[in-house]
Design a protein around this motif. Sequence first.
Motif, PDB file in Angstrom:
ATOM      1  N   ARG A  59      16.492 -35.097   9.506  1.00 12.59           N
ATOM      2  CA  ARG A  59      17.917 -34.960  10.133  1.00 12.59           C
ATOM      3  C   ARG A  59      19.194 -34.001   9.519  1.00 12.59           C
ATOM      4  NH1 ARG A  59      19.399 -39.075  12.889  1.00 12.59           N
ATOM      5  NH2 ARG A  59      17.497 -40.538  12.721  1.00 12.59           N
ATOM      6  N   PHE A  60      17.799 -32.982   8.375  1.00  8.79           N
ATOM      7  CA  PHE A  60      18.685 -32.223   7.298  1.00  8.79           C
ATOM      8  C   PHE A  60      19.974 -30.470   8.435  1.00  8.79           C
ATOM      9  CE2 PHE A  60      17.488 -33.026   2.876  1.00  8.79           C
ATOM     10  CZ  PHE A  60      17.658 -33.679   3.144  1.00  8.79           C
ATOM     11  N   THR A  61      20.460 -29.808   7.985  1.00  2.79           N
ATOM     12  CA  THR A  61      21.091 -29.432   9.180  1.00  2.79           C
ATOM     13  C   THR A  61      20.077 -27.783   8.653  1.00  2.79           C
ATOM     14  OG1 THR A  61      22.475 -28.960   6.926  1.00  2.79           O
ATOM     15  CG2 THR A  61      23.608 -30.113   8.917  1.00  2.79           C
ATOM     16  N   PRO A  62      19.878 -26.392   9.337  1.00  7.21           N
ATOM     17  CA  PRO A  62      19.677 -25.475   9.015  1.00  7.21           C
ATOM     18  C   PRO A  62      19.462 -24.835   7.399  1.00  7.21           C
ATOM     19  CG  PRO A  62      20.666 -25.813  11.479  1.00  7.21           C
ATOM     20  CD  PRO A  62      20.881 -26.611  10.093  1.00  7.21           C
ATOM     21  N   THR A  63      21.104 -25.214   7.040  1.00  3.12           N
ATOM     22  CA  THR A  63      20.823 -24.084   5.462  1.00  3.12           C
ATOM     23  C   THR A  63      20.571 -25.617   4.803  1.00  3.12           C
ATOM     24  OG1 THR A  63      23.240 -23.638   6.884  1.00  3.12           O
ATOM     25  CG2 THR A  63      23.337 -23.923   4.448  1.00  3.12           C
ATOM     26  N   ARG A  64      20.332 -26.848   4.900  1.00  2.00           N
ATOM     27  CA  ARG A  64      20.066 -27.319   4.070  1.00  2.00           C
ATOM     28  C   ARG A  64      18.502 -27.741   4.071  1.00  2.00           C
ATOM     29  NH1 ARG A  64      22.247 -33.188   3.973  1.00  2.00           N
ATOM     30  NH2 ARG A  64      21.262 -33.098   1.443  1.00  2.00           N
ATOM     31  N   ARG A  65      18.414 -27.221   5.363  1.00  2.00           N
ATOM     32  CA  ARG A  65      16.884 -27.051   5.638  1.00  2.00           C
ATOM     33  C   ARG A  65      16.467 -26.223   4.765  1.00  2.00           C
ATOM     34  NH1 ARG A  65      16.314 -27.681  10.779  1.00  2.00           N
ATOM     35  NH2 ARG A  65      17.642 -29.464  10.611  1.00  2.00           N
ATOM     36  N   ALA A  66      16.847 -24.775   4.657  1.00  2.48           N
ATOM     37  CA  ALA A  66      16.502 -24.252   3.855  1.00  2.48           C
ATOM     38  C   ALA A  66      16.746 -24.388   2.728  1.00  2.48           C
ATOM     39  CB  ALA A  66      16.544 -22.676   4.424  1.00  2.48           C
ATOM     40  N   LYS A  67      17.131 -24.362   2.290  1.00  2.00           N
ATOM     41  CA  LYS A  67      17.534 -24.660   0.719  1.00  2.00           C
ATOM     42  C   LYS A  67      17.113 -25.800   0.028  1.00  2.00           C
ATOM     43  CE  LYS A  67      21.502 -25.780  -2.909  1.00  2.00           C
ATOM     44  NZ  LYS A  67      22.882 -26.342  -2.755  1.00  2.00           N
ATOM     45  N   PHE A  68      17.104 -27.479   0.357  1.00  2.00           N
ATOM     46  CA  PHE A  68      15.702 -28.391  -0.001  1.00  2.00           C
ATOM     47  C   PHE A  68      14.186 -27.705   0.760  1.00  2.00           C
ATOM     48  CE2 PHE A  68      20.217 -29.757   0.188  1.00  2.00           C
ATOM     49  CZ  PHE A  68      20.347 -29.937  -1.368  1.00  2.00           C
ATOM     50  N   ALA A  69      14.205 -28.016   1.949  1.00  2.00           N
ATOM     51  CA  ALA A  69      12.666 -27.387   2.217  1.00  2.00           C
ATOM     52  C   ALA A  69      11.712 -26.306   2.449  1.00  2.00           C
ATOM     53  CB  ALA A  69      12.600 -28.635   3.403  1.00  2.00           C
ATOM     54  N   GLY A  70      12.431 -25.649   1.955  1.00  2.00           N
ATOM     55  CA  GLY A  70      11.964 -23.886   2.140  1.00  2.00           C
ATOM     56  C   GLY A  70      10.588 -23.771   1.730  1.00  2.00           C
ATOM     57  N   ASN A  71      10.581 -23.820   0.907  1.00  2.00           N
ATOM     58  CA  ASN A  71       8.883 -24.336   0.028  1.00  2.00           C
ATOM     59  C   ASN A  71       8.108 -24.565   0.854  1.00  2.00           C
ATOM     60  OD1 ASN A  71       9.482 -22.243  -2.271  1.00  2.00           O
ATOM     61  ND2 ASN A  71      10.370 -24.569  -4.004  1.00  2.00           N
ATOM     62  N   ALA A  72       8.905 -25.746   1.505  1.00  2.00           N
ATOM     63  CA  ALA A  72       7.754 -27.094   1.962  1.00  2.00           C
ATOM     64  C   ALA A  72       7.373 -26.152   3.062  1.00  2.00           C
ATOM     65  CB  ALA A  72       8.198 -28.181   2.016  1.00  2.00           C
ATOM     66  N   MET A  73       8.553 -25.731   4.293  1.00  2.00           N
ATOM     67  CA  MET A  73       7.892 -25.591   5.185  1.00  2.00           C
ATOM     68  C   MET A  73       7.420 -23.736   4.885  1.00  2.00           C
ATOM     69  SD  MET A  73      11.748 -25.682   7.277  1.00  2.00           S
ATOM     70  CE  MET A  73      12.845 -24.275   6.218  1.00  2.00           C
ATOM     71  N   ALA A  74       7.712 -22.665   4.287  1.00  2.00           N
ATOM     72  CA  ALA A  74       6.525 -22.028   4.245  1.00  2.00           C
ATOM     73  C   ALA A  74       5.048 -21.859   3.662  1.00  2.00           C
ATOM     74  CB  ALA A  74       7.022 -21.390   2.588  1.00  2.00           C
ATOM     75  N   ALA A  75       5.030 -23.628   3.122  1.00  2.00           N
ATOM     76  CA  ALA A  75       3.244 -24.132   2.718  1.00  2.00           C
ATOM     77  C   ALA A  75       3.200 -24.330   4.151  1.00  2.00           C
ATOM     78  CB  ALA A  75       3.951 -25.084   2.047  1.00  2.00           C
ATOM     79  N   ALA A  76       3.740 -25.034   5.103  1.00  2.00           N
ATOM     80  CA  ALA A  76       3.439 -25.656   6.394  1.00  2.00           C
ATOM     81  C   ALA A  76       3.205 -24.454   7.193  1.00  2.00           C
ATOM     82  CB  ALA A  76       4.160 -26.547   7.108  1.00  2.00           C
ATOM     83  N   LEU A  77       3.800 -23.406   7.170  1.00  2.09           N
ATOM     84  CA  LEU A  77       3.289 -22.397   7.915  1.00  2.09           C
ATOM     85  C   LEU A  77       2.375 -21.379   7.981  1.00  2.09           C
ATOM     86  CD1 LEU A  77       7.436 -20.977   8.020  1.00  2.09           C
ATOM     87  CD2 LEU A  77       5.580 -21.627  10.206  1.00  2.09           C
ATOM     88  N   GLU A  78       2.158 -21.613   6.402  1.00  3.01           N
ATOM     89  CA  GLU A  78       0.566 -20.988   5.901  1.00  3.01           C
ATOM     90  C   GLU A  78      -0.843 -21.834   6.703  1.00  3.01           C
ATOM     91  OE1 GLU A  78      -2.125 -18.330   4.505  1.00  3.01           O
ATOM     92  OE2 GLU A  78       0.222 -17.375   5.257  1.00  3.01           O
ATOM     93  N   SER A  79      -0.452 -22.766   5.750  1.00  5.12           N
ATOM     94  CA  SER A  79      -1.239 -23.867   6.063  1.00  5.12           C
ATOM     95  C   SER A  79      -1.894 -24.472   7.726  1.00  5.12           C
ATOM     96  CB  SER A  79      -1.642 -25.172   4.778  1.00  5.12           C
ATOM     97  OG  SER A  79      -0.531 -26.110   5.105  1.00  5.12           O
ATOM     98  N   ASP A  80      -0.456 -25.413   7.930  1.00  6.75           N
ATOM     99  CA  ASP A  80      -1.071 -25.858   9.165  1.00  6.75           C
ATOM    100  C   ASP A  80      -0.523 -24.623  10.170  1.00  6.75           C
ATOM    101  OD1 ASP A  80      -0.677 -27.385  10.978  1.00  6.75           O
ATOM    102  OD2 ASP A  80       0.255 -28.802  10.525  1.00  6.75           O
ATOM    103  N   ALA A  81      -2.125 -24.304  11.260  1.00  3.66           N
ATOM    104  CA  ALA A  81      -1.910 -23.349  12.731  1.00  3.66           C
ATOM    105  C   ALA A  81      -0.804 -24.047  13.788  1.00  3.66           C
ATOM    106  CB  ALA A  81      -2.967 -23.047  12.726  1.00  3.66           C
ATOM    107  N   ARG A  82      -0.359 -24.812  13.571  1.00  2.28           N
ATOM    108  CA  ARG A  82       0.280 -26.175  14.682  1.00  2.28           C
ATOM    109  C   ARG A  82       0.870 -26.011  14.510  1.00  2.28           C
ATOM    110  NH1 ARG A  82      -2.089 -28.723  19.094  1.00  2.28           N
ATOM    111  NH2 ARG A  82      -4.472 -28.358  18.437  1.00  2.28           N
TER     112      ARG A  82
END
Length: 454
Positions: A59-82
């Motif tokens: 439910r976060f906005t893109p800006t807040r999502r990039a700020k607070f979940a940036g590391n988690a999204m980068a890790a998911a992109l690297e490890s989760d192919a789906r």
Amino acid sequence: MVEQPTSGADPAGEADGVVEALDRPLPEGVRRKVVQLAADAFGGLTVGELPAQLRQYARFTPTRRAKFAGNAMAAALESDARFRQRIGERIAQAQPELAAALEAGSPPAAADPLDVAAAAYVLRPTGWVKLVQSAGEEVQRADAERADEEVRRERDRLREELDQARGQTRAETERLRAELDAARKEAEALHRKLRSAHSELKRGEAALRKVAAEVDAVRTETGARISAAESESRRLKARLAEAEAAVEAGRRAAREGRSVEDMRLRLLLDTVLDAAAGLRRELALPPSEIRPADGVDAVEPGRMSPKDIAARALSETDPALLDQLLALPQAHLIVDGYNVTKTGYPQMPLEKQRLRLLGGLSMLAAQTGAEMTCVFDGAELAVPVLLAPPRGVRVLFSKAGVTADELIRQLARAEPTGRPVVVVSTDREVADGVAKAGARPVASALLLKRLSRV
């Protein structure tokens, strides 16, 4: 570039079972762009399509999502192919031309290298590692060029500031030199004036020392005269004060002696007169001692012996004895306060002891009409006792250095010989001392018994 065998986790698959992978971390600019693309495409996914660790940011906005979940999204992109595939689908829908160009292996030449590298990292077309690396190198070259340009601009700016500072320094130096020349000239003039003033000061100091010596001589002579006059004045004042003190002492002695003796004599006279009146009433003496009946021969009744009289006398512990003593004319009752209270009710505080005793003495004074004085020891009191003496009772506290026993003996000695004085105290020294002064000592218990009947 490193080629690894395919694990089968990537739904998109890799050509000929070979997986392309980076042999170094993503350049920082590419990584930020990847996180931004994932944050923008994040909102198009359902909660069920998101990895578990990213669902809390749905439910976060893109800006807040990039700020607070940036590391988690980068890790998911690297490890989760789906998850990477789903994000890539959203990017392909948002930028179809860029996605098609990357799939064809010919990215647009006018496209931003960061956008190309970020999209290649997510979409993973054949040769994406080279695209990412070349984009990173391009970004580094651009950053280096920008840094060089900034360095050149900063160097030019510093040179301009240096030239300005040098010009200002030269101008300031010229101004300071001019001011220094003016200051030197002014200092020389002031130095000449100072030498002249110093000479005048020396002449003035010499004249001042001469005048000071003359003033000291006059002051010394005047001081000697004033000291002699003050000594003579003090001597005369001392003699005058001694004379006045002697005259005043003589007057006071004469006045006090006369007043004290007059008071003692009058009190003694009142005592004698009251005693005579009392005897006249009690004895009812006839006008003549000899009566005709005395000559008639008859048998007279037997007289009482001294032993019979002693048997009829009151006991020393009988409260009626105190009534008889206080019934004597001009009787004066002196009470050792704390001796009585500590005999009768020692458990009470001193203030309540005083109030209880003085209340009883006030009622006794009203019944008997005798003069009553209650003495308390005040030698150890830090402050004076605030007390309203009851009617008919004189309350006295001993001064510092004087005990209540000594004050009682002084009161007994102050009374004229012949006046009935009764002192209430259990202290043997007090009883013996007042007995020598002509007073009658009685025990404290006797007064306590009498007050219990008040």
